[in-house]
Design an enzyme around this catalytic site. Structure first.
Site, mmCIF file in Angstrom:
data_model
loop_
_atom_site.group_PDB
_atom_site.id
_atom_site.type_symbol
_atom_site.label_atom_id
_atom_site.label_comp_id
_atom_site.label_asym_id
_atom_site.label_seq_id
_atom_site.Cartn_x
_atom_site.Cartn_y
_atom_site.Cartn_z
ATOM 1 N N ARG A 1 102.772 57.712 95.825
ATOM 2 C CA ARG A 1 101.488 57.410 95.789
ATOM 3 C C ARG A 1 101.091 57.100 94.594
ATOM 4 O O ARG A 1 101.330 57.715 93.653
ATOM 5 C CB ARG A 1 100.377 58.268 96.683
ATOM 6 C CG ARG A 1 100.545 58.400 97.885
ATOM 7 C CD ARG A 1 100.052 56.768 98.784
ATOM 8 N NE ARG A 1 100.138 56.927 100.179
ATOM 9 C CZ ARG A 1 101.373 56.516 100.813
ATOM 10 N NH1 ARG A 1 102.563 56.209 100.378
ATOM 11 N NH2 ARG A 1 101.367 56.562 102.069
ATOM 12 N N HIS B 1 104.928 47.825 97.232
ATOM 13 C CA HIS B 1 104.842 49.027 98.377
ATOM 14 C C HIS B 1 105.675 48.191 99.510
ATOM 15 O O HIS B 1 105.064 48.385 100.659
ATOM 16 C CB HIS B 1 103.251 48.885 98.738
ATOM 17 C CG HIS B 1 103.103 50.453 99.303
ATOM 18 N ND1 HIS B 1 101.810 50.943 99.268
ATOM 19 C CD2 HIS B 1 103.736 51.035 100.036
ATOM 20 C CE1 HIS B 1 102.077 52.155 99.880
ATOM 21 N NE2 HIS B 1 103.265 52.341 100.332
#
Length: 312
Positions: A227, A275
């Protein structure tokens, strides 16, 4: 008929229809409705990715929330979900293998200097470049759970020395596993390539910072598919500018999508991915999600319900 609220940030109605079709293979009565619709107020469960959390407070019939991915920090981020509502994450072998492919690709690009050869190709320069000896390299995998353990084993099978770290003890054949807060520095100090696959929790927020990078070997490679909030971005940029971190390959960021004026775009030794390292596949994940929906309807606790105290 199980009515399920659906929300996926920036997704089209076609994605909702795709998920509904896949889920109905395993439970024909499931009906997905937009989370923001009036009909969603009847829903006992919701299938979500980065939802408007205030909307969830308005749905009084909710009995369970299902993340559209492995991570659940997008649901937990402001602690607004009552503790009695279970939150379920996806644990999918397809996603684990997909992540492994991306990490292996990133590692091999670093070891074989792929981008250096790409630059030479543009300039019609035909000559060999320095290749790192993969036998002498150590790769540290931070987070050897359902996904990280697959990544670690695949890298080991390619002939790499692999070290793993997790919160609790793990045993993975061929992998030197460390666990607990005191042992993470073994990887930080001794590895040449660092791969973050950790869940985002209060303990992992900002875990890669100025002090962490300073302890890494000079010339290290840093890869992040965990993350964005686990990395202090200015500290990473500073270490990339100095060459202490020779290469960074990133798939996650503190702000997504990555702003066009972000410094990462301008760094020659930082590679930016949007991502996509391990996207959720409706075809392979639908069965477990349909099962979770059925469990919620029956008042049962579904598999892969997270521990709220741990955050995963």
């Amino acid at each position: 008929m199980p009515i399920v609220g659906f929300f996926s940030e920036n997704a089209s109605i076609e994605l909702q229809k795709e998920w509904e079709k896949r889920l109905q293979i395993h439970c024909s009565l499931i009906k997905l409705v937009p989370l923001l619709s009036k009909e969603a107020e009847q829903a006992q469960s919701a299938l979500l990715w980065k939802p408007p959390l205030d909307r969830l407070k308005e749905l009084k019939n909710l009995q369970g929330l299902i993340s559209l991915g492995q991570g659940v920090d997008h649901i937990l981020k402001n602690n607004s979900i009552p503790i009695n509502i279970p939150i379920i994450r996806i644990v999918d072998p397809y996603m684990a293998k997909s992540m492994s492919h991306w990490v292996v690709l990133s590692v091999l690009n670093f070891v074989r200097d792929t981008y250096g050869y790409f630059d030479q190709e543009k300039n019609k320069l035909y000559k060999s470049r320095k290749e790192l000896n993969f036998l002498s390299l150590k790769i540290g995998i931070y987070g050897v759970g359902a996904i990280g353990s697959v990544v670690a084993k695949d890298l080991y099978n390619l002939g790499f020395q692999v070290e793993g770290w997790s919160r609790t003890k793990k045993e993975i054949e061929g992998i030197n596993c460390h666990y607990g807060k005191d042992c993470i520095e073994e990887l930080i100090k001794n590895c040449d390539i660092h791969v973050c696959l950790l869940p985002l929790t209060p303990l992992t927020t900002n875990i890669f910072n100025k002090q962490t990078f300073a302890k890494m070997k000079s010339g290290s490679c840093f890869i992040n598919a965990g993350r964005g909030n686990q990395v202090v971005e200015n500290d990473l940029i500073e270490n990339c500018n100095s060459g202490h971190i020779s290469s960074a390959i990133l798939d996650v960021y503190r702000n997504e999508p990555l702003p066009k004026n972000h410094e990462f775009w301008e760094q020659k030794n930082i590679r930016v991915w949007p991502h996509v390292a391990a996207e959720t596949n409706p075809q392979t994940a639908a069965k477990q999600i349909a099962n979770a929906i059925k469990c919620i309807e029956k008042g049962e606790l579904p598999p892969n319900t997270i521990d709220r105290n741990l955050g995963y």
